[in-house]
Design an enzyme around this catalytic site. Structure first.
Site, PDB file in Angstrom:
ATOM      1  N   LYS A  42       0.861  -1.183   0.000  1.00  0.00           N
ATOM      2  CA  LYS A  42       0.000   0.000   0.000  1.00  0.00           C
ATOM      3  C   LYS A  42       0.889   1.222   0.000  1.00  0.00           C
ATOM      4  CE  LYS A  42      -4.484   0.421   0.829  1.00  0.00           C
ATOM      5  NZ  LYS A  42      -5.399  -0.564   0.459  1.00  0.00           N
TER       6      LYS A  42
HETATM    7  N1  GLU Z   1      -7.487  -0.248  -2.565  1.00  0.00           N
HETATM    8  C1  GLU Z   1      -8.266  -1.451  -2.637  1.00  0.00           C
HETATM    9  C2  GLU Z   1      -8.138  -2.236  -1.354  1.00  0.00           C
HETATM   10  O1  GLU Z   1      -7.838  -1.697  -0.325  1.00  0.00           O
HETATM   11  C3  GLU Z   1      -7.978  -2.268  -3.883  1.00  0.00           C
HETATM   12  C4  GLU Z   1      -6.604  -2.795  -3.994  1.00  0.00           C
HETATM   13  C5  GLU Z   1      -6.304  -3.447  -5.335  1.00  0.00           C
HETATM   14  O2  GLU Z   1      -7.208  -3.607  -6.127  1.00  0.00           O
HETATM   15  O3  GLU Z   1      -5.145  -3.782  -5.542  1.00  0.00           O
HETATM   16  O4  GLU Z   1      -8.402  -3.414  -1.300  1.00  0.00           O
END
Ligand code: GLU
Length: 429
Positions: free
Chosen positions: A114
């Site tokens: 992230k």
């Molecule tokens: N931001 C989204 C999550 O927290 C999607 C992450 C993604 O699709 O890689 O799951």
């Protein structure tokens, strides 16, 4: 035995403390191998970049961006990028860890990551946000990649953001390689290699989890009321699907304020209103404004936090009226609040299960790009539903068998899959 003092991070109150406590609790339950515990409680790589961007005024501003790669035992790092003032290294660590558990639980060939930029996007023009995004992508360089680390949208980022990242990343590659890099990001617009259904995948997944829960409890959704925190992509789509099922949205909150109407707030008109009102629900006439501090105490049957972390805490958990909390956001309920809610008999569908439709949709997009395929919306939705159903029932069955709550069960399944991978593969060298 791992003692608290040995924890790799100095825990300050926040999401990182939460995810570590959730992990510890589940790891204790499964008697996780202590060597593997050492690996999983720390992140693999942490990148902090400072980069200059020219503003519309001609002045230069320096931004701080993050990408934390927690674990890649199961496959390339995967997870979103968020643009928000709360983004810092601890937030990125916590959110990266949740991604590892989420992808593992969903049975995807991915690890967890992230990142994002610490900024308030409402303070910048679109042209500035484009330059910020492109310069951030350039700063990340080859630390991301279609088989290495694949970003996606998160809070305040969207398909347009992903298109800028893709274009910048591709432009730095040799011409012959460019089109082989489409899957460096997911959540792209359809015209830039995105997938049908990725836009609604997270919200649809939240809705499906609520539906599966309701079916199991013999609790018809028709006529039930819900409150929704966050009217972004996740909240909007979850609300739309719930409304279509006969439930009504009686309360909604965004970054600007909260609205209440016991008769129901129509989702699509509110969405159109917000679009024309600089993405704010404030001032919508068909509902009355309410004090944001009292939002979670509103009368309702279902509660969907779909905004930021640490929103449901010991301060408001006792006031919640809902029978179910469905976590569209990452980490919306802290550990202390969860104890209170479980004690009160309120069910919680945990984030790593409840919002996993997003990353599952991302996986479908990535597969299509990688294989040169284009799937129809029906195909995507059908595949998504099948996966969500399997996950939901696996977690519920495991929770019943082990006599634990749904979050603990979800974490246990996710951690066990990683443990098995490490045990089979061994540790290099
Ligand atoms: N931001 C989204 C999550 O927290 C999607 C992450 C993604 O699709 O890689 O799951």
């Amino acid at each position: 035995m791992i003692t608290k003092e040995k924890k790799p991070y100095a825990l300050k109150q926040g999401m990182l403390e939460n995810v570590m406590r959730q992990f510890d609790h589940a790891a204790d339950h499964i008697g996780l191998n202590p060597n593997i515990r050492k690996i999983l409680e720390i992140t693999n790589n942490e990148l902090v970049v400072h980069f200059p961007v020219k503003m519309d005024s001609g002045q230069v501003e320096v931004f701080t961006g993050y990408r934390v790669q927690h674990n890649n035992a199961l496959g390339p790092y995967k997870g979103g990028l968020r643009y928000h003032p709360t983004v810092d290294i601890d937030a990125a660590r916590a959110l990266a860890m949740w991604m590892t558990w989420k992808t593992s639980l969903a049975g995807l060939p991915y690890g967890g990551a992230k990142g994002g930029i610490q900024l308030d996007p409402t303070k910048y023009s679109d042209a500035e946000l484009e330059r910020i995004t492109r310069r951030f992508t350039y700063a990340l360089g080859d630390n991301i990649g279609p088989e290495l680390d694949i970003p996606a949208p998160d809070v305040n980022t969207n398909p347009q953001t992903m298109a800028w990242i893709l274009d910048t990343y591709m432009s730095t590659k040799a011409p012959a390689e460019r089109s082989t890099n489409l899957h460096v990001v997911t959540g792209k617009p359809i015209g830039a290699g995105g997938s049908q259904g990725r836009d609604r995948a997270t919200g649809y997944g939240v809705f499906l989890n609520i539906k599966f829960w309701a079916e199991q409890k013999k609790y018809p959704l028709r006529g039930k009321s819900f409150i929704l925190q966050g009217f972004g992509n996740v909240g909007y789509w979850a609300a739309r699907f719930l409304e279509a099922e006969g439930a009504r949205m009686v309360g909604v909150q965004d970054a600007y304020g909260s609205l209440y109407n016991p008769l129901g707030i129509p989702v699509e008109p509110l969405f159109e209103y917000a679009k024309a009102n600089r993405n704010s629900i404030l001032g919508y006439q068909e509902a009355q404004p309410v004090d944001s501090g009292a939002f979670f105490a509103l009368d309702c049957d279902l509660c969907i936090p779909a905004a930021l972390g640490n929103q449901i805490t010991a301060r408001n958990a006792a006031d919640i009226k809902a029978a179910l909390i469905a976590e569209g956001a990452n980490g919306p309920t802290d550990v202390e609040a969860e104890k209170i809610l479980l004690h009160r008999g309120i069910d919680i569908i945990p984030d790593i299960l409840c919002n996993s439709g997003g990353v599952i949709g991302s996986y479908f997009e990535w597969l299509q790009n990688r294989n040169g395929e284009i799937w129809t919306l029906d195909e995507v939705m059908e595949k998504l539903e099948k996966k969500m159903k399997e996950s939901f029932h696996r977690v519920v069955a495991f929770a019943t068998e082990k006599q634990v709550d749904l979050r603990t069960a979800a974490f246990m399944i996710a951690i066990q899959r990683l443990e098995q991978t490490y045990l089979q593969r061994g540790i290099f060298p």
